[in-house]
Structure formats: structure tokens, C-alpha cells
Design an enzyme around this catalytic site. Structure first.
Site, PDB file in Angstrom:
ATOM      1  N   GLN A 120      14.140   6.762 -34.865  1.00 56.32           N
ATOM      2  CA  GLN A 120      13.179   7.835 -34.614  1.00 56.32           C
ATOM      3  C   GLN A 120      13.376   8.980 -35.588  1.00 56.32           C
ATOM      4  O   GLN A 120      14.454   9.572 -35.643  1.00 56.32           O
ATOM      5  CB  GLN A 120      13.342   8.335 -33.175  1.00 56.32           C
ATOM      6  N   GLY A 121      12.330   9.303 -36.368  1.00 56.87           N
ATOM      7  CA  GLY A 121      12.396  10.394 -37.327  1.00 56.87           C
ATOM      8  C   GLY A 121      11.669  11.622 -36.812  1.00 56.87           C
ATOM      9  O   GLY A 121      10.534  11.906 -37.231  1.00 56.87           O
ATOM     10  N   TYR A 122      12.306  12.351 -35.907  1.00 57.21           N
ATOM     11  CA  TYR A 122      11.722  13.567 -35.332  1.00 57.21           C
ATOM     12  C   TYR A 122      12.456  14.810 -35.827  1.00 57.21           C
ATOM     13  O   TYR A 122      11.933  15.604 -36.572  1.00 57.21           O
ATOM     14  CB  TYR A 122      11.778  13.505 -33.803  1.00 57.21           C
ATOM     15  N   SER A 131      19.603   8.404 -34.669  1.00 58.75           N
ATOM     16  CA  SER A 131      20.462   7.334 -34.149  1.00 58.75           C
ATOM     17  C   SER A 131      20.074   5.992 -34.766  1.00 58.75           C
ATOM     18  O   SER A 131      18.882   5.699 -34.937  1.00 58.75           O
ATOM     19  CB  SER A 131      20.338   7.240 -32.625  1.00 58.75           C
ATOM     20  N   GLU A 170       9.663   8.507 -22.636  1.00 64.66           N
ATOM     21  CA  GLU A 170      11.076   8.265 -22.921  1.00 64.66           C
ATOM     22  C   GLU A 170      11.908   8.112 -21.658  1.00 64.66           C
ATOM     23  O   GLU A 170      12.922   7.422 -21.654  1.00 64.66           O
ATOM     24  CB  GLU A 170      11.634   9.411 -23.776  1.00 64.66           C
ATOM     25  N   SER A 222      17.170  20.704 -25.559  1.00 63.30           N
ATOM     26  CA  SER A 222      18.231  21.515 -24.959  1.00 63.30           C
ATOM     27  C   SER A 222      17.836  21.979 -23.561  1.00 63.30           C
ATOM     28  O   SER A 222      16.656  21.986 -23.187  1.00 63.30           O
ATOM     29  CB  SER A 222      18.523  22.738 -25.837  1.00 63.30           C
ATOM     30  N   GLU A 273      17.730  24.925 -22.486  1.00 61.12           N
ATOM     31  CA  GLU A 273      16.847  26.092 -22.573  1.00 61.12           C
ATOM     32  C   GLU A 273      15.382  25.663 -22.740  1.00 61.12           C
ATOM     33  O   GLU A 273      14.472  26.224 -22.117  1.00 61.12           O
ATOM     34  CB  GLU A 273      17.278  26.983 -23.747  1.00 61.12           C
TER      35      GLU A 273
END
Length: 392
Positions: free
Chosen positions: A130-132, A165, A247, A372, A374
Site C-alpha cells: 500500500q502506497g499511502y 509494509s 480495512e 493515530s 488523535e
């Protein structure tokens, strides 16, 4: 909510359990993998992916069984996840393709794209990453700067992705890139499919973690060729957000079964070492971890059963498991006592981290990666509770 396993589910459980017993042999039996251990036994786990694919165990949750996969009900998917985890099967190398890209292609891709990419995933032959995230565009994904320019029927991609990953093992990467020059934030983004085998165009550099492993990577694109756009050019934000919503489904339960095994090992260590004897505070923490894990399971089942169809459900789940798993890592070190915290090599020779130490170090990131805490609280506040957006 009624989420009971019926006779058909139990028949499916028997079939899954027997298949795993028959095929989880030899090197498959001892192969590792999974979060914090993605560096382990890569070749064996790739062979295992193909073994799963040959027998139709990849893609159980897809909407059709037209790609070499078998189709399973929601409860049967949960059964398979339970049996897989309890059998101690290898950590999946193909989960990004199976659980992220494939449902996204089914939801947003065209028939040609589905016919091209889904069989490779279902057969275990093609791995995806995954290229995010980028430097400066992690939780704030709308700030991506990776760009792509139209060239013939495809695009040329240039930029940097990080925390990717399995990038060194992947055959393909789905990339969120800016295809409209001068666009900002959510506009002008596209969801591109990029083959990773492009020497001189794609550079994968491992990121060494404090646990000593390097399962995450930086990926540099220098005019790399993208061969497909999912959802249409300029619609990348909608597709990317749709993927993130997909996801956390049955995979959440898979994760929790793994958590259950980690908790079991920490409890066993506390009992065997005598750490829990006469320490009511430690005993209370162990019981609390068990109770919270059961609560997370019930919440996941409620969500899967349709009672949690709200935009905040994925964020609630992430908040729950991120904090829980981090506390488990802290508890593992507490159970080990002073020796566990004295540095690498305290429990095992040759300065190698043992399982509990690795758990502690890896879980430091649980409340950051995948969005995160937050960011998750902002999503709940703004999209569920209707509170004012924070000023930018």
C-alpha cells in the site's frame, strides 16, 4: 444481536480444521510472520499463500466466487479466521491484496480490472503493498505530494512513500498520487496500480525499527509506470477512503484472536515465574486485559452484524485495540520484572529480543500507525458527534 454459529457453520469449521491439520505440515508448521515479525520465513510463507490459493481459501469474503476463490458467509469467514489463528498458521503475506485491494476493486474497479487482478490474489501468486503514507502526509493523507503525469494509456509516478509494509516482497503497489498539477488537499488525486518490478524506477529501502527488524520500508518512485487507475482519474480520495473503511472487517476478529494468544502467553509467564503470586495489582491488570479483549470481540461482532453501521465504527475499533495492545506490551515487561527491562538480551543470549520484549517495543507504535489516536478522536467528534471542526 443474534450472532450464533449454526449447523452449516460448524460443518464449515470441521472442514477448515481438517484442512489445516492436513496441510499445515513441514516448514509451514513452524513458519512465523505477522505484525512485528514480517521478516520471518518469507519464502515459506509465499509458498503457503499459493497452497491456500490452490484450495480456494483466499477471498472468502468477496462478493463472488468467480476468481478461483470459494464464497463464505460472514459467520463462516469468522470461523475460518478463528481456526486459522488457533492452528498457529503462518502470518499472511497476501492480506493486503486480499483484504484491502480486492474489496476496493470489487467496489470501485471495472470488470476488466477485476478480471485482471483478482485471480492473481486469489491464487496467492501476486502480492500487494500500500502506497499511502509519505513524509508529512501520514495521518493527514490529503497532503500527499507524490505526483503522476499522463503518458499514453498510463501514468508516470514520482515521489516517496513511507511505512510501506511488505514492499520488498510485493509484486504490485496501489498508490495514491496527485494527477492534477496544482491541486490541493482531497482534489486531483488518483488511485493507481503500479508494478514493483521496475529496476531503476522504484527503490525500496528498509526502515530499521527499534525492535531490530525492518518490515516497513521507504519506497521511492522515479518515473515509475502505473498501468491502471481505479475509480477514474481524480477520484482517488473517494477510493482511498472507501479502502480504509473496508480495512476493518472480519480481519479485526483475526487480529483479536492473535491478541488472545499473546495474552495467554503473558498470563502463562506470570504464573510460571510466580510474578502474579501475592501481587493483586498485577492480577487485576491481567483480568482487566482479558475483560477488555472480550469487550472488543463483542463490539466487532456487533459491527459485523450490522448494528454498527456508522462512520465512527472503524475509529472506535482502532482506539480500542491500539491502546489495549500497547498496554499488553507494557504488562509483558512488568511480568518479566527488572530483568525484562534491563535491555536486549536480558532473557535470551546473544543480545536477541525475546517474544515479550519484541511485543513491548513493537506496540509502542500501535497508537500511531493506521491512523493515530488523535485522528481517530477527531473523526468520531466531527463525523459522528457533529462537533465543530478544528481550525486549520
Amino acid at each position: 444481536m443474534d450472532f450464533a454459529f449454526g449447523p452449516d457453520d460448524e460443518d464449515f469449521r470441521t472442514e477448515a480444521r481438517q484442512w489445516l491439520a492436513d496441510h499445515l505440515i513441514g516448514p509451514y508448521r513452524t513458519a512465523g510472520g505477522g505484525p512485528g515479525r514480517e521478516h520471518e520465513d518469507t519464502a515459506v510463507r509465499l509458498a503457503w499463500e499459493r497452497e491456500l490459493g490452490r484450495h480456494g481459501w483466499i477471498g472468502l469474503g468477496w462478493e463472488s466466487a468467480d476468481h478461483g476463490n470459494r464464497r463464505a458467509t460472514l459467520t463462516q469467514q469468522v470461523v475460518w479466521a478463528e481456526e486459522y489463528a488457533r492452528a498457529g498458521a503462518p502470518g499472511r503475506l497476501g492480506h493486503i491484496g486480499e483484504n484491502l485491494l480486492a474489496p476496493t476493486l470489487i467496489a470501485y474497479g471495472d470488470k476488466e480490472q477485476q478480471a485482471r487482478y483478482l485471480p492473481g490474489i486469489a491464487h496467492g501468486d501476486e502480492l500487494w503493498c500500500q502506497g499511502y503514507s509519505e513524509p508529512g502526509a501520514g495521518s493527514d493523507l490529503a497532503s500527499v505530494r507524490t505526483s503522476a503525469t499522463r503518458e499514453g494509456e498510463g501514468h508516470r509516478v514520482s515521489g516517496q512513500k513511507t511505512w510501506t509494509s511488505l514492499a520488498k516482497d510485493a509484486d504490485w503497489c496501489f498508490v495514491l498520487a496527485r494527477t492534477e498539477p496544482g491541486s490541493v488537499r482531497h482534489r486531483g488525486l488518483s488511485f493507481l496500480l503500479v508494478p514493483m518490478d521496475q529496476p531503476g524506477r522504484i527503490d525500496v529501502r528498509p526502515i530499521r525499527q527499534m525492535s531490530g527488524t525492518s518490515e516497513f520500508n521507504e519506497v521511492f518512485f522515479d518515473g515509475a509506470r502505473a498501468v491502471d487507475v481505479v475509480g477514474g482519474e481524480g477520484n482517488g480520495w473517494q477510493v482511498a477512503m472507501g479502502l480504509l473503511a473496508l480495512e476493518r472487517g472480519v480481519s479485526t476478529l483475526v487480529q483479536q484472536i492473535g491478541f488472545e494468544e499473546e495474552l495467554r502467553r503473558v498470563i502463562a509467564l506470570a504464573v510460571d515465574s510466580g510474578a502474579a503470586v501475592g501481587d493483586p495489582v498485577l492480577c487485576e491488570r491481567l483480568v482487566r486485559q482479558w475483560a477488555e479483549l472480550r469487550t472488543m470481540r463483542w463490539n466487532a461482532l456487533r459491527t459485523l452484524g450490522g448494528a454498527g453501521n456508522d462512520p465512527g465504527a472503524p475509529s472506535v475499533a482502532k482506539l480500542l485495540w491500539g491502546g489495549w495492545h500497547q498496554r499488553l506490551g507494557e504488562l509483558a515487561v512488568q511480568v518479566g520484572g527488572a530483568a525484562a527491562a534491563s535491555g536486549p538480551g536480558a532473557w535470551t543470549p546473544a543480545y536477541e529480543l525475546d517474544e515479550q520484549q519484541r511485543l513491548f517495543l513493537f506496540t509502542r507504535a500501535d497508537t500511531i500507525y493506521g491512523g493515530s489516536d488523535e485522528i481517530q478522536r477527531n473523526i468520531i467528534a466531527e463525523r459522528v458527534l457533529g462537533l465543530p471542526r478544528e481550525q486549520r
